[in-house]
Motif scaffolding. Sequence first.
Motif, PDB file in Angstrom:
ATOM      1  N   ILE A   1       7.995 -12.990   1.615  1.00 35.15           N
ATOM      2  CA  ILE A   1       7.846 -11.502   1.914  1.00 35.15           C
ATOM      3  C   ILE A   1       7.813 -10.597   0.577  1.00 35.15           C
ATOM      4  O   ILE A   1       7.120  -9.702   0.449  1.00 35.15           O
ATOM      5  CB  ILE A   1       8.809 -11.113   3.078  1.00 35.15           C
ATOM      6  N   GLY A   2       9.008 -10.559  -0.222  1.00 33.64           N
ATOM      7  CA  GLY A   2       9.160  -9.791  -1.294  1.00 33.64           C
ATOM      8  C   GLY A   2       7.819  -9.983  -2.276  1.00 33.64           C
ATOM      9  O   GLY A   2       7.524  -8.804  -2.770  1.00 33.64           O
ATOM     10  N   ARG A   3       7.516 -11.225  -2.572  1.00 32.43           N
ATOM     11  CA  ARG A   3       6.373 -11.284  -3.401  1.00 32.43           C
ATOM     12  C   ARG A   3       5.082 -10.916  -2.797  1.00 32.43           C
ATOM     13  O   ARG A   3       4.294 -10.021  -3.499  1.00 32.43           O
ATOM     14  CB  ARG A   3       5.967 -12.960  -3.773  1.00 32.43           C
ATOM     15  N   ASP A   4       4.790 -11.151  -1.475  1.00 35.98           N
ATOM     16  CA  ASP A   4       3.689 -10.237  -0.680  1.00 35.98           C
ATOM     17  C   ASP A   4       3.650  -8.898  -0.770  1.00 35.98           C
ATOM     18  O   ASP A   4       2.710  -8.279  -0.890  1.00 35.98           O
ATOM     19  CB  ASP A   4       3.638 -10.896   0.888  1.00 35.98           C
ATOM     20  N   LYS A   5       4.866  -8.259  -0.688  1.00 36.10           N
ATOM     21  CA  LYS A   5       4.784  -6.740  -0.696  1.00 36.10           C
ATOM     22  C   LYS A   5       4.480  -6.309  -2.008  1.00 36.10           C
ATOM     23  O   LYS A   5       3.594  -5.211  -2.022  1.00 36.10           O
ATOM     24  CB  LYS A   5       6.436  -6.332  -0.571  1.00 36.10           C
ATOM     25  N   VAL A   6       4.850  -6.952  -3.026  1.00 38.28           N
ATOM     26  CA  VAL A   6       4.343  -6.445  -4.365  1.00 38.28           C
ATOM     27  C   VAL A   6       2.991  -6.783  -4.691  1.00 38.28           C
ATOM     28  O   VAL A   6       2.148  -5.866  -5.044  1.00 38.28           O
ATOM     29  CB  VAL A   6       5.371  -7.364  -5.652  1.00 38.28           C
ATOM     30  N   MET A   7       2.532  -7.833  -4.101  1.00 40.37           N
ATOM     31  CA  MET A   7       1.066  -8.226  -4.231  1.00 40.37           C
ATOM     32  C   MET A   7       0.448  -7.220  -3.446  1.00 40.37           C
ATOM     33  O   MET A   7      -0.767  -6.740  -3.905  1.00 40.37           O
ATOM     34  CB  MET A   7       0.666  -9.591  -3.782  1.00 40.37           C
TER      35      MET A   7
ATOM     36  N   LEU B   1       6.712   2.565  13.448  1.00 39.82           N
ATOM     37  CA  LEU B   1       5.501   3.423  13.991  1.00 39.82           C
ATOM     38  C   LEU B   1       4.649   4.084  12.839  1.00 39.82           C
ATOM     39  O   LEU B   1       3.509   3.924  12.635  1.00 39.82           O
ATOM     40  CB  LEU B   1       5.998   4.458  14.717  1.00 39.82           C
ATOM     41  N   VAL B   2       5.413   4.430  11.850  1.00 44.85           N
ATOM     42  CA  VAL B   2       4.845   4.968  10.423  1.00 44.85           C
ATOM     43  C   VAL B   2       4.003   3.791   9.811  1.00 44.85           C
ATOM     44  O   VAL B   2       2.788   4.162   9.521  1.00 44.85           O
ATOM     45  CB  VAL B   2       5.843   5.708   9.695  1.00 44.85           C
ATOM     46  N   LEU B   3       4.519   2.846   9.803  1.00 47.52           N
ATOM     47  CA  LEU B   3       3.698   1.632   8.963  1.00 47.52           C
ATOM     48  C   LEU B   3       2.338   1.251   9.864  1.00 47.52           C
ATOM     49  O   LEU B   3       1.594   1.094   9.164  1.00 47.52           O
ATOM     50  CB  LEU B   3       4.569   0.509   8.970  1.00 47.52           C
TER      51      LEU B   3
ATOM     52  N   MET C   1      -0.817   1.569   0.067  1.00 47.12           N
ATOM     53  CA  MET C   1       0.173   1.578  -0.888  1.00 47.12           C
ATOM     54  C   MET C   1       1.501   2.265  -0.186  1.00 47.12           C
ATOM     55  O   MET C   1       2.636   1.683  -0.642  1.00 47.12           O
ATOM     56  CB  MET C   1      -0.330   2.760  -2.319  1.00 47.12           C
ATOM     57  N   ILE C   2       1.406   3.088   0.577  1.00 48.83           N
ATOM     58  CA  ILE C   2       2.507   3.914   0.988  1.00 48.83           C
ATOM     59  C   ILE C   2       3.258   2.969   2.194  1.00 48.83           C
ATOM     60  O   ILE C   2       4.606   2.684   1.907  1.00 48.83           O
ATOM     61  CB  ILE C   2       2.260   5.232   1.704  1.00 48.83           C
ATOM     62  N   SER C   3       2.308   1.964   2.798  1.00 49.76           N
ATOM     63  CA  SER C   3       3.130   1.116   3.754  1.00 49.76           C
ATOM     64  C   SER C   3       3.728  -0.165   2.981  1.00 49.76           C
ATOM     65  O   SER C   3       4.638  -0.602   3.306  1.00 49.76           O
ATOM     66  CB  SER C   3       2.011   0.797   4.746  1.00 49.76           C
ATOM     67  N   SER C   4       2.962  -0.390   1.712  1.00 51.37           N
ATOM     68  CA  SER C   4       3.632  -1.332   1.116  1.00 51.37           C
ATOM     69  C   SER C   4       4.916  -1.030   0.333  1.00 51.37           C
ATOM     70  O   SER C   4       6.016  -1.699   0.412  1.00 51.37           O
ATOM     71  CB  SER C   4       2.748  -1.820  -0.235  1.00 51.37           C
TER      72      SER C   4
ATOM     73  N   ALA D   1       8.212  -2.818   1.187  1.00 49.01           N
ATOM     74  CA  ALA D   1       9.046  -3.466  -0.114  1.00 49.01           C
ATOM     75  C   ALA D   1      10.290  -2.888   0.015  1.00 49.01           C
ATOM     76  O   ALA D   1      11.506  -3.715  -0.527  1.00 49.01           O
ATOM     77  CB  ALA D   1       8.343  -2.929  -1.367  1.00 49.01           C
ATOM     78  N   SER D   2      10.623  -1.488   0.158  1.00 50.68           N
ATOM     79  CA  SER D   2      12.035  -0.957   0.012  1.00 50.68           C
ATOM     80  C   SER D   2      13.061  -1.634   1.351  1.00 50.68           C
ATOM     81  O   SER D   2      14.005  -1.952   1.049  1.00 50.68           O
ATOM     82  CB  SER D   2      11.607   0.389   0.473  1.00 50.68           C
ATOM     83  N   ALA D   3      12.193  -1.906   2.366  1.00 52.51           N
ATOM     84  CA  ALA D   3      13.114  -2.537   3.472  1.00 52.51           C
ATOM     85  C   ALA D   3      13.447  -4.043   3.146  1.00 52.51           C
ATOM     86  O   ALA D   3      14.757  -4.307   3.363  1.00 52.51           O
ATOM     87  CB  ALA D   3      12.129  -2.667   4.822  1.00 52.51           C
ATOM     88  N   GLN D   4      12.497  -4.569   2.394  1.00 50.30           N
ATOM     89  CA  GLN D   4      12.649  -5.996   2.055  1.00 50.30           C
ATOM     90  C   GLN D   4      13.690  -6.185   0.796  1.00 50.30           C
ATOM     91  O   GLN D   4      14.671  -6.767   0.876  1.00 50.30           O
ATOM     92  CB  GLN D   4      11.569  -6.845   1.630  1.00 50.30           C
TER      93      GLN D   4
END
Length: 234
Positions: free
Chosen positions: A23-29, A190-192, A219-222, A226-229
Motif C-alpha cells: 500500500i505504501g509503494r502504491d500511494k507513492v506511485m 468521504l473526502v477521498l 494528488m490530494i487524495s494520494s 499516504a499520510s494514513a498509511q
Amino acid sequence: MVADALVYHPTAAHLLRYLDSTIGRDKVMRLVQYFARFYAAYLARTGGDKASLAAWRGLMSQFSTARKIMRIGKPLQHLKAAAAAYDNKTADAVLRYTALGRQLSYTAYLTLDTLIFVHGTKLATLRNPELAQKLYYRFWLAGIIFSISGAVYKHIGLSKREASLAKQAEKDIVAIKKVRAEQAANSTQLVLDLLDSSIPVSGLQLVPVDESVVGLAGMISSLIGASAQWKLTA
C-alpha cells in the motif's frame, strides 16, 4: 558516522517499513502518476515544450501500468470483503448493503482493470476494449457512489450518537472520544471518495472536468492516503 546516523535513524527505519508495504509503494506511485497528469495538463494548456509534454505523459502512463500490475489479484480481496459484508447480519441494513455494493463494484472494476492490462500486453485481446474501458469507469464510479452513500448515512448516525451522549447527565468521555474518532475517519473517507470521483466522471465524460483538476484531485487524495498509511507503519 554520519552515514550510520542516517541509516539507523528512526525516520529512516519508518520509511523502509512504509516502502516495504504494498500500500505504501502504491500511494507513492499514485502520487507521482497524478502529479505527472496534472503537470502534463498544465504544459498542454500553457503551450509547453512538446518533448517535455510527451515525457510527462509517458511517465504518467508508465506508473499507471505499474500500478495495474500491483493490483492483479486484488479483486479477490474485494470479493472476500463483499462476502463478509453479506454475512454480517447484525450490521445496520443500510451500511451492510452499501458496503456490499461498494465491494462488488470494486471487484468488477479491478477485474476489468486486469483484463485491460492483459489486453495492453497483447497476450490476449478483448473483443471490445472501448466497452471494457467504459464499464471499468462505471463500476469504479458505482463503488464510489456506494461508499459516499454509506459515509453520509454513517455521518448522520454518528452525529446523533454524539449528541445523545453529550446530553447525558454523566457524560461518557471515552464513548464520546470513540464516536469522534469514528467520525473523523468517516469524514476522511468521504473526502477521498469525493476527490477520486473526478477520475471516473472525467473518464466517462459525464461532466467536463479539466485534466489538471483530475490530476490535482488525485494528488490530494494520494497524499491523504499516504499520510494514513504512514501512521499505520509507525
